[in-house]
Design an enzyme around this catalytic site. Structure first.
Site, PDB file in Angstrom:
ATOM      1  N   ASP A  44       0.660  -0.967   0.437  1.00  0.00           N
ATOM      2  CA  ASP A  44      -0.208  -0.152   0.290  1.00  0.00           C
ATOM      3  C   ASP A  44       0.706   1.393  -0.350  1.00  0.00           C
ATOM      4  O   ASP A  44       1.192   1.994  -0.703  1.00  0.00           O
ATOM      5  CB  ASP A  44      -0.722   0.088   1.349  1.00  0.00           C
ATOM      6  CG  ASP A  44      -2.184  -1.263   0.934  1.00  0.00           C
ATOM      7  OD1 ASP A  44      -2.522  -1.561  -0.472  1.00  0.00           O
ATOM      8  OD2 ASP A  44      -2.990  -1.826   1.955  1.00  0.00           O
ATOM      9  N   SER A  89     -12.171  -2.093  -5.973  1.00  0.00           N
ATOM     10  CA  SER A  89     -11.297  -2.697  -4.917  1.00  0.00           C
ATOM     11  C   SER A  89     -11.780  -1.088  -4.514  1.00  0.00           C
ATOM     12  O   SER A  89     -12.922  -0.049  -4.555  1.00  0.00           O
ATOM     13  CB  SER A  89     -10.170  -2.358  -5.330  1.00  0.00           C
ATOM     14  OG  SER A  89      -9.452  -2.040  -4.846  1.00  0.00           O
ATOM     15  N   GLU A 120     -17.765  -1.809   9.100  1.00  0.00           N
ATOM     16  CA  GLU A 120     -18.235  -3.050   9.199  1.00  0.00           C
ATOM     17  C   GLU A 120     -16.898  -3.680   8.958  1.00  0.00           C
ATOM     18  O   GLU A 120     -15.845  -2.889   8.793  1.00  0.00           O
ATOM     19  CB  GLU A 120     -18.644  -3.116   8.259  1.00  0.00           C
ATOM     20  CG  GLU A 120     -18.701  -3.161   6.328  1.00  0.00           C
ATOM     21  CD  GLU A 120     -19.491  -3.458   5.603  1.00  0.00           C
ATOM     22  OE1 GLU A 120     -20.906  -3.238   6.085  1.00  0.00           O
ATOM     23  OE2 GLU A 120     -19.786  -4.099   4.991  1.00  0.00           O
ATOM     24  N   LYS A 122     -13.444  -5.754   8.325  1.00  0.00           N
ATOM     25  CA  LYS A 122     -12.873  -5.989   6.401  1.00  0.00           C
ATOM     26  C   LYS A 122     -12.599  -7.471   6.752  1.00  0.00           C
ATOM     27  O   LYS A 122     -10.928  -7.118   7.454  1.00  0.00           O
ATOM     28  CB  LYS A 122     -11.529  -4.384   5.916  1.00  0.00           C
ATOM     29  CG  LYS A 122     -11.329  -4.815   4.878  1.00  0.00           C
ATOM     30  CD  LYS A 122     -10.734  -3.569   4.226  1.00  0.00           C
ATOM     31  CE  LYS A 122      -9.850  -3.749   2.428  1.00  0.00           C
ATOM     32  NZ  LYS A 122      -9.351  -4.980   2.351  1.00  0.00           N
ATOM     33  N   ASP A 124     -10.417 -10.978   5.370  1.00  0.00           N
ATOM     34  CA  ASP A 124      -9.189 -11.012   4.412  1.00  0.00           C
ATOM     35  C   ASP A 124      -8.960 -11.992   4.162  1.00  0.00           C
ATOM     36  O   ASP A 124      -8.618 -12.906   4.448  1.00  0.00           O
ATOM     37  CB  ASP A 124      -7.416 -10.714   5.504  1.00  0.00           C
ATOM     38  CG  ASP A 124      -6.711 -10.562   4.406  1.00  0.00           C
ATOM     39  OD1 ASP A 124      -6.838 -10.453   3.443  1.00  0.00           O
ATOM     40  OD2 ASP A 124      -5.844 -10.831   5.223  1.00  0.00           O
ATOM     41  N   GLU A 180     -16.923 -12.491   0.991  1.00  0.00           N
ATOM     42  CA  GLU A 180     -15.210 -12.844   0.432  1.00  0.00           C
ATOM     43  C   GLU A 180     -15.426 -13.876   1.158  1.00  0.00           C
ATOM     44  O   GLU A 180     -16.445 -14.506   2.271  1.00  0.00           O
ATOM     45  CB  GLU A 180     -14.835 -12.281   2.117  1.00  0.00           C
ATOM     46  CG  GLU A 180     -13.275 -11.967   1.940  1.00  0.00           C
ATOM     47  CD  GLU A 180     -13.094 -10.540   0.458  1.00  0.00           C
ATOM     48  OE1 GLU A 180     -13.801 -10.198   0.467  1.00  0.00           O
ATOM     49  OE2 GLU A 180     -11.873 -10.277   1.381  1.00  0.00           O
ATOM     50  N   TYR A 233     -22.723  -7.664   0.780  1.00  0.00           N
ATOM     51  CA  TYR A 233     -22.813  -6.239  -0.653  1.00  0.00           C
ATOM     52  C   TYR A 233     -23.399  -6.929  -1.832  1.00  0.00           C
ATOM     53  O   TYR A 233     -23.651  -7.302  -2.030  1.00  0.00           O
ATOM     54  CB  TYR A 233     -21.229  -6.006  -1.781  1.00  0.00           C
ATOM     55  CG  TYR A 233     -21.793  -4.569  -2.413  1.00  0.00           C
ATOM     56  CD1 TYR A 233     -22.401  -3.324  -2.593  1.00  0.00           C
ATOM     57  CD2 TYR A 233     -21.104  -4.367  -3.838  1.00  0.00           C
ATOM     58  CE1 TYR A 233     -22.814  -3.252  -3.391  1.00  0.00           C
ATOM     59  CE2 TYR A 233     -21.006  -3.047  -4.359  1.00  0.00           C
ATOM     60  CZ  TYR A 233     -21.731  -2.197  -4.165  1.00  0.00           C
ATOM     61  OH  TYR A 233     -21.487  -1.102  -5.405  1.00  0.00           O
ATOM     62  N   LYS A 319      -7.285   0.531   7.828  1.00  0.00           N
ATOM     63  CA  LYS A 319      -6.374  -1.346   7.667  1.00  0.00           C
ATOM     64  C   LYS A 319      -5.529  -0.925   8.613  1.00  0.00           C
ATOM     65  O   LYS A 319      -5.269   0.418   8.726  1.00  0.00           O
ATOM     66  CB  LYS A 319      -5.823  -1.290   6.358  1.00  0.00           C
ATOM     67  CG  LYS A 319      -6.785  -1.605   5.233  1.00  0.00           C
ATOM     68  CD  LYS A 319      -5.612  -2.722   3.597  1.00  0.00           C
ATOM     69  CE  LYS A 319      -5.073  -3.295   4.108  1.00  0.00           C
ATOM     70  NZ  LYS A 319      -4.887  -3.867   2.933  1.00  0.00           N
ATOM     71  N   CYS A 413      23.660 -31.901   3.217  1.00  0.00           N
ATOM     72  CA  CYS A 413      22.705 -31.639   4.616  1.00  0.00           C
ATOM     73  C   CYS A 413      23.441 -31.045   5.647  1.00  0.00           C
ATOM     74  O   CYS A 413      24.592 -32.368   5.834  1.00  0.00           O
ATOM     75  CB  CYS A 413      22.785 -33.067   4.673  1.00  0.00           C
ATOM     76  SG  CYS A 413      21.074 -33.114   5.718  1.00  0.00           S
ATOM     77  N   CYS A 416      24.358 -34.876   8.174  1.00  0.00           N
ATOM     78  CA  CYS A 416      24.526 -35.829   7.423  1.00  0.00           C
ATOM     79  C   CYS A 416      25.884 -35.803   6.687  1.00  0.00           C
ATOM     80  O   CYS A 416      26.702 -36.874   5.802  1.00  0.00           O
ATOM     81  CB  CYS A 416      23.917 -36.800   7.446  1.00  0.00           C
ATOM     82  SG  CYS A 416      23.082 -36.493   5.958  1.00  0.00           S
ATOM     83  N   CYS A 431      17.183 -34.193   1.140  1.00  0.00           N
ATOM     84  CA  CYS A 431      18.484 -34.712   1.734  1.00  0.00           C
ATOM     85  C   CYS A 431      18.390 -36.157   1.509  1.00  0.00           C
ATOM     86  O   CYS A 431      17.076 -36.865   2.468  1.00  0.00           O
ATOM     87  CB  CYS A 431      19.478 -34.921   3.612  1.00  0.00           C
ATOM     88  SG  CYS A 431      20.120 -36.424   3.871  1.00  0.00           S
ATOM     89  N   CYS A 437      19.591 -40.580   8.205  1.00  0.00           N
ATOM     90  CA  CYS A 437      20.753 -38.894   8.475  1.00  0.00           C
ATOM     91  C   CYS A 437      19.404 -38.703  10.267  1.00  0.00           C
ATOM     92  O   CYS A 437      18.468 -38.983  10.016  1.00  0.00           O
ATOM     93  CB  CYS A 437      19.884 -37.944   7.401  1.00  0.00           C
ATOM     94  SG  CYS A 437      20.323 -36.515   7.716  1.00  0.00           S
TER      95      CYS A 437
END
Ligand code: IVH
Length: 675
Positions: A44, A89, A120, A122, A124, A180, A233, A319, A413, A416, A431, A437
């Site tokens: 943002d 948006s 209300e 928001k 996510d 959502e 909505y 936000k 690795c 080992c 590995c 290992c």
């Protein structure tokens, strides 16, 4: 002087181009790959910088700029459908003054008219548009590029809280409702735990998990992942009310899940109170939220205020800031898991975040490290947005030393020394030395005794470590020859706990076959797959003989899982282990094919309350063994509620409202002829 301004202008203009391509790439990673590399806040911030520069240089205007278009989630494999109304948006802000400015701007446009603001949450998740015709769901489409979206109707039909058929009265014959799709925190954590056990890449947050799930091509898996929804909505030509809040209340009465946490406010103070309250109260919600949406409630006023290129003038999102901190990246270490997958882990200067001190953060895999282009000593942003493990979201490029050395991903690795391999199509490095290992060996033992596998209590990772170090166990079959005397000699172990451990191990002999199968730790064979395999093959002996094609004939088993099962049994060391388990007396076959019935076939059952005769987990198992389906929430599709004592009043009320029968423990056991 002119020269200097020219330089500034040229610099700004090249920054515009740079920001546009950066934001486009971030949009793609967020919406298409479901793997964001920067925080929402950082995104943002860059968007704001671009908006400001574009305002300053109108000659650079471009309808293709990310400031003019919503990020697109269009992906392959779905039919694209045009939206009847563009899916916009929201403008967003992180500070209170801008909320006040928004309200003042709008009031001016409304020439001082009185107004109500609907505040209300928001949510996510990912936005969805649902089309209803004559009270039935006919189409579900993602936002896509705002003009057209992906048709995900088949998947959305598997989301319990989205009604296929409406209740109540007063719904228009044709309307659209938007909202959502979300993955609740508990489903998200369960999914990630399962993925961790399978060493599959984890989802960074519930939004990505929800979005990744909705874009799967298999509606059965979508159903298992237990997505949820909130609608916010309503659109159409003949809506019942002239206010948004009132229309949403009507939608709630038609069976949609509409948040109760909405409030109509008349003053800036009321709006601010709502924001401040939810900034902390949201931590107790079952789903992720990232802010508050403020909407002019009157549809007439919404019309007057109108829309801009990608957002309406009648709404704004405030936000919340995810808690984050800047700290130094000192090193990267590597953890080897039970399947040999190597996970890079960032070692950080300790920093306080959401009440805990963070010293390490996951870096997921090689691609993630390379995408962030990490260098030793970098200052990095760490976030803990409710996720299990803190993560690095961005590097502060301004403070990077010019001679900082890039991290090279290891080739051997760290445990080992074997050369790591990367299988085609997989993000992890492995590995391959699975039998030599140590963390892989110990990890397999830990998995074997875990709650969902053999459920042996009293042995934590430290005890496994001690037993292994002292040469008492080399694989999980050795657990069954442990003597309490051997264990009691170990550090921090008394006679009592040693005896307990030995008796817990002995009791595990009766663990059902499907759990034994899960406990073996065959790659990609999680709990659900183990259940399906047990149901179809009934014994390890049959499984050992099964071909890839025979395995693939089982529900939800694809080539990857089938191949892994065949590979497991092709290894003679694994066959020896299986033979040892058989000799010890573990259940290497289903007790009885009669354990599985169709008595509850087609029934969706919600378990609620406290029980006396069995645990919830046991009831869940009984439902599944008898062909039923266990669900977490009551809806019109619930067949009955298996109700224990002190069932929650909200659930009881909902069951009553929908006319769903409550069945107590005794009745349920009778139903299954178990008494
Ligand atoms: S209203 C034209 N209300 O936030 C505006 N959106 O960042 C219609 N979102 O695309 C959206 N919760 O996916 C609205 N209570 C809420 C919301 C909400 C989450 C999402 C939505 C929108 C995005 C904008």
């Amino acid at each position: 002087m002119a020269g200097l301004f020219d330089d500034i202008e040229a610099g700004d203009k090249s920054r515009i181009t740079e920001l546009r391509s950066l934001l486009k790439e971030y949009n793609r990673l967020y919406y298409v790959q479901n793997a964001p590399v920067v925080s929402d806040f950082e995104f943002d911030r860059l968007m704001r910088e671009l908006l400001d520069l574009e305002k300053q240089y109108p000659d650079m205007a471009d309808p293709d700029s990310p400031t003019q278009k919503v990020g697109s989630d269009l992906s392959k494999g779905f039919r694209q459908v045009s939206h009847r109304y563009p899916m916009l948006s929201l403008d967003n802000t992180y500070n209170e003054q801008e909320v006040i400015d928004f309200l003042n701007r709008a009031t001016a446009l409304l020439e001082g008219e009185e107004f109500e603001i609907c505040c209300e949450l928001k949510f996510d998740g990912l936005s969805i548009s649902l089309i209803y015709h004559d009270g039935r769901l006919v189409q579900a489409v993602t936002r896509g590029d705002g003009v057209k979206g992906d048709d995900v109707t088949d998947n959305v039909r598997r989301i319990k809280s989205i009604p296929q058929k409406l209740e109540g009265k007063g719904w228009p014959a044709d309307f659209e409702i938007r909202g959502e799709v979300l993955m609740p925190w508990d489903s998200f954590e369960r999914l990630n735990r399962e993925r961790e056990a399978q060493e599959e890449p984890l989802f960074a947050n519930p939004r990505n998990a929800a979005s990744g799930t909705l874009k799967l091509q298999n509606p059965d898996i979508v159903e298992k992942r237990q997505l949820d929804s909130y609608l916010y909505y309503l659109l159409g030509d003949s809506l019942p009310y002239a206010g948004h809040y009132e229309n949403m209340a009507a939608a709630r009465s038609w069976g949609f899940k509409v948040s109760e946490n909405m409030r109509k406010c008349k003053s800036t103070d009321e709006v601010m109170d709502f924001i401040r309250y939810w900034d902390t109260a949201r931590n107790d919600l079952p789903v992720a939220t990232d802010g508050i949406v403020l909407k002019f409630n009157s549809l007439r006023q919404q019309e007057i205020l109108g829309v801009k290129a990608k957002s309406p003038r009648w709404a704004i999102a405030y936000k919340f800031q995810a808690e984050k901190a800047l700290t130094r990246l000192n090193d990267i270490t590597y953890q080897v898991g039970r399947t040999g997958a190597v996970t890079p882990v960032a070692i950080l200067d300790p920093v306080k975040l959401s009440g805990t001190t963070v010293r390490r953060a996951t870096l997921h895999n090689q691609d993630f490290v390379e995408r962030l282009d990490l260098r030793r000593g970098d200052m990095v942003w760490v976030e803990k947005g409710g996720e299990i493990i803190p993560k690095i979201t961005a590097v502060d490029m301004n403070s990077r030393d010019t001679d900082a050395v890039r991290f090279e991903f290891i080739k051997l690795c760290p445990e080992c020394g074997a050369t790591l391999v990367r299988y085609e199509g997989e993000a992890a490095n492995y590995c391959p030395n699975s039998n030599g290992c140590p963390p892989q060996i110990k990890g397999r033992i830990g998995h074997f005794i875990s709650r969902k596998a053999m459920g042996i209590d009293g042995i934590g990772p430290e005890t496994i470590d001690l037993l292994y170090k002292n040469g008492l166990i080399r694989d999980f079959t050795d657990l069954y020859s442990l003597k309490s005397g051997d264990i009691a000699q170990l550090e921090r172990m008394g006679d009592k706990s040693a005896e307990n451990i030995v008796s817990n191990i002995a009791n595990s002999i009766n663990t059902p076959f499907e759990k034994v199968l899960f406990a073996l730790g065959i790659r990609f064979v999680g709990e659900v797959v183990a259940k399906n395999l047990a149901k179809s093959f009934h014994s390890l002996e049959n499984l050992e003989k099964a071909s890839v094609d025979e395995l693939m004939a089982v529900d939800e088993i694809g080539e990857k899982i089938a191949g892994s099962v065949v590979e497991f049994f092709a290894d003679s060391k694994n066959r020896d282990i299986v033979e040892k388990l058989r000799m010890i007396g573990l259940k290497t076959e289903s007790d009885n094919a009669d354990d599985y019935t169709d008595l509850l076939s087609g029934k969706t059952i919600v378990i609620s309350g406290v029980f006396r005769n069995h645990t919830r987990e046991e009831y869940k198992e009984m439902i599944e063994r008898n062909g039923g389906r266990n669900s977490g929430s009551i809806s019109a599709k619930t067949s009955f509620v298996l109700a224990g004592d002190s069932m929650g009043p909200a659930k009881k009320e909902k069951a009553l409202q929908l006319g769903i029968p409550l069945v107590d423990e005794e009745e349920f056991i009778n139903m299954l002829n178990l008494n």
